[in-house]
Design an enzyme around this catalytic site. Structure first.
Site, mmCIF file in Angstrom:
data_model
loop_
_atom_site.group_PDB
_atom_site.id
_atom_site.type_symbol
_atom_site.label_atom_id
_atom_site.label_comp_id
_atom_site.label_asym_id
_atom_site.label_seq_id
_atom_site.Cartn_x
_atom_site.Cartn_y
_atom_site.Cartn_z
ATOM 1 N N HIS A 234 0.280 -4.431 -6.622
ATOM 2 C CA HIS A 234 0.476 -4.756 -5.195
ATOM 3 C C HIS A 234 1.477 -5.882 -4.959
ATOM 4 O O HIS A 234 2.210 -5.864 -3.979
ATOM 5 C CB HIS A 234 -0.869 -5.106 -4.541
ATOM 6 C CG HIS A 234 -1.429 -6.441 -4.925
ATOM 7 N ND1 HIS A 234 -2.080 -6.667 -6.115
ATOM 8 C CD2 HIS A 234 -1.438 -7.633 -4.257
ATOM 9 C CE1 HIS A 234 -2.473 -7.928 -6.167
ATOM 10 N NE2 HIS A 234 -2.090 -8.539 -5.060
ATOM 11 N N ASP A 235 1.529 -6.856 -5.844
ATOM 12 C CA ASP A 235 2.425 -7.997 -5.634
ATOM 13 C C ASP A 235 3.592 -8.029 -6.603
ATOM 14 O O ASP A 235 4.213 -9.078 -6.789
ATOM 15 C CB ASP A 235 1.636 -9.307 -5.746
ATOM 16 C CG ASP A 235 1.089 -9.783 -4.408
ATOM 17 O OD1 ASP A 235 1.523 -9.253 -3.364
ATOM 18 O OD2 ASP A 235 0.215 -10.670 -4.400
ATOM 19 N N LYS A 238 6.934 -9.819 -5.985
ATOM 20 C CA LYS A 238 7.080 -11.284 -6.012
ATOM 21 C C LYS A 238 7.821 -11.774 -7.256
ATOM 22 O O LYS A 238 8.195 -12.952 -7.318
ATOM 23 C CB LYS A 238 5.707 -11.940 -5.933
ATOM 24 C CG LYS A 238 5.074 -11.837 -4.550
ATOM 25 C CD LYS A 238 3.740 -12.566 -4.487
ATOM 26 C CE LYS A 238 3.141 -12.498 -3.082
ATOM 27 N NZ LYS A 238 1.824 -13.195 -3.009
ATOM 28 N N HIS A 287 0.455 -3.110 2.084
ATOM 29 C CA HIS A 287 -0.840 -3.820 2.076
ATOM 30 C C HIS A 287 -0.874 -5.039 3.000
ATOM 31 O O HIS A 287 -1.934 -5.621 3.215
ATOM 32 C CB HIS A 287 -1.237 -4.218 0.649
ATOM 33 C CG HIS A 287 -0.362 -5.260 0.022
ATOM 34 N ND1 HIS A 287 0.896 -4.988 -0.474
ATOM 35 C CD2 HIS A 287 -0.573 -6.584 -0.211
ATOM 36 C CE1 HIS A 287 1.413 -6.081 -0.984
ATOM 37 N NE2 HIS A 287 0.548 -7.071 -0.834
ATOM 38 N N HIS A 288 0.283 -5.415 3.554
ATOM 39 C CA HIS A 288 0.300 -6.521 4.519
ATOM 40 C C HIS A 288 0.396 -6.024 5.962
ATOM 41 O O HIS A 288 0.566 -6.839 6.880
ATOM 42 C CB HIS A 288 1.458 -7.473 4.217
ATOM 43 C CG HIS A 288 1.191 -8.378 3.052
ATOM 44 N ND1 HIS A 288 0.169 -9.307 3.041
ATOM 45 C CD2 HIS A 288 1.810 -8.478 1.842
ATOM 46 C CE1 HIS A 288 0.185 -9.963 1.887
ATOM 47 N NE2 HIS A 288 1.168 -9.470 1.136
ATOM 48 N N ASP A 316 -7.988 -7.755 -0.770
ATOM 49 C CA ASP A 316 -6.962 -8.770 -1.004
ATOM 50 C C ASP A 316 -7.242 -10.037 -0.204
ATOM 51 O O ASP A 316 -7.248 -11.155 -0.744
ATOM 52 C CB ASP A 316 -5.601 -8.186 -0.637
ATOM 53 C CG ASP A 316 -4.450 -9.087 -1.055
ATOM 54 O OD1 ASP A 316 -4.566 -9.729 -2.105
ATOM 55 O OD2 ASP A 316 -3.432 -9.114 -0.336
#
Length: 370
Positions: A234-235, A238, A287-288, A316
């Site tokens: 998911h991240d 980054k 997801h945000h 999350d």
């Protein structure tokens, strides 16, 4: 005519086994049953050639008084079956009583009282896959039709075995490939963990919560695989963010937020070339997003947000709230639950929130009572 119909039925059942990808053990059991019944013989064995050891090994059998032949392991050229495999042609021994040394595999073979032996090579695509052996306890005087059917069913059996072996190998390869995929995914996630020590366990926790929630909501096993992969990654976007923004101990400035909010799009850029990850991209990408349309990157609203992303958002945010961060201390679980409840219909899907809270409460109850 009756015999011919039975033979055609047997061949048809083998064809169906080939088409359906029948399990190899079940296939072999079916084959020895068909040969025993239709050729009216006392016992049948199938020996398969192990490509690793180059030995003929017992695979299936029927009609024996004991398990004398179940431990058979013959070198090519050894014994009757070994000769059949090497010479690639039928071997017929009309009276085993005169050739008993051919079957010195077991001291108990004499007690079987076999008289007649037929060995047929099982060949497909020019390769010897094994040997079909037939034993009978009284003299046999087979006609041309009997011998013809023996040759036909041996050929079909070889094709069926080849198909089953290929299917089993393909299944094994798929499992190994899937394990390699997951190892690669976890490696990508670990690359991010090496940068961000604060959230190292966060990925594991939210992945487990998301999968449990999805299971609770009736998601099937095939979809769970993609949901799990999406949660792990998911991240991943980054990894391209500057450390001064990613690890900033205080609030981000507007420009810094603009850069931070690019990580879902970066994740898509990173993962899109990997075809098998396409079904898992929904979580890293969205997801945000928020139920009321105020999220990012695309301001999706309600059920426009893919289901896996809606599931993951709950896990999350909840885990982030109850964890320490450089810019704040962890919330209590009670405060985090109250926040989740307050955001039902705003940040989160109101249909999923009750199930999520039930899951969280059950987990807390189980921890208290362990």
């Amino acid at each position: 005519m009756k015999r011919q119909m039975q033979q055609l039925s047997a061949l048809r059942s083998i064809d169906l086994a080939i088409a359906s990808g029948l399990d190899l053990n079940l296939l072999l059991s079916m084959l020895v049953d068909r040969v025993t019944d239709l050729l009216h013989v006392d016992a049948v064995t199938i020996l398969l050639l192990n490509p690793k050891t180059n030995l003929l090994e017992f695979a299936s059998g029927k009609g024996f008084h004991s398990n004398i032949l179940q431990y058979t392991r013959l070198k090519l050229g050894e014994g009757c079956a070994g000769r059949v495999a090497v010479e690639r042609k039928m071997l017929h021994i009309p009276d085993l009583r005169k050739n008993i040394m051919e079957f010195d595999r077991s001291p108990f073979f004499l007690k079987e009282d076999f008289i007649v032996y037929y060995g047929m090579p099982l060949m497909a695509k020019g390769r010897v896959l094994g040997v079909l052996e037939i034993f009978h306890r009284s003299p046999l005087n087979p006609d041309v039709d009997w011998l013809g059917f023996l040759g036909t069913i041996s050929g079909q059996a070889a094709i069926a075995i080849d198909s089953a072996v290929m299917f089993n190998d393909l299944q094994k390869s798929n499992v190994e490939l899937s394990l390699a995929y997951d190892a690669t995914i976890e490696g990508l996630s670990h690359a991010l963990d090496l940068r961000d020590k604060e959230t190292k366990e966060h990925t594991l926790r939210v992945t487990n919560i998301t999968v449990k929630l999805a299971t609770r909501l009736g998601v099937g096993e095939s979809d769970l695989i993609h949901i799990r992969r999406g949660a792990i990654l998911h991240d991943i976007g980054k990894v391209a963010l500057p450390d001064k923004i990613l690890f900033k101990p205080g609030p981000l400035l507007d420009e810094e937020w603009r850069i931070m909010r690019r990580h879902p799009e970066i994740a898509v850029e990173l993962l899109s070339p990997v075809a098998y990850l396409a079904p898992a991209l929904k979580t890293p990408h969205w997801h945000h997003e928020k139920w009321d349309g105020t999220g990012y990157p695309d301001k999706l609203q309600g059920e426009q947000i893919p289901f896996p992303a809606r599931l993951f958002a709950l896990a999350d945010v909840y885990d982030a709230l109850i964890s320490n961060r450089p810019y704040r201390s962890a919330w209590s679980k009670q405060d985090a639950v109250q926040y989740i409840e307050s955001q039902s219909g705003a940040h989160f899907d109101p249909k999923i929130v009750p199930e999520f809270l039930t899951l969280v409460n059950e987990a807390a109850f189980n921890m208290v009572n362990q």
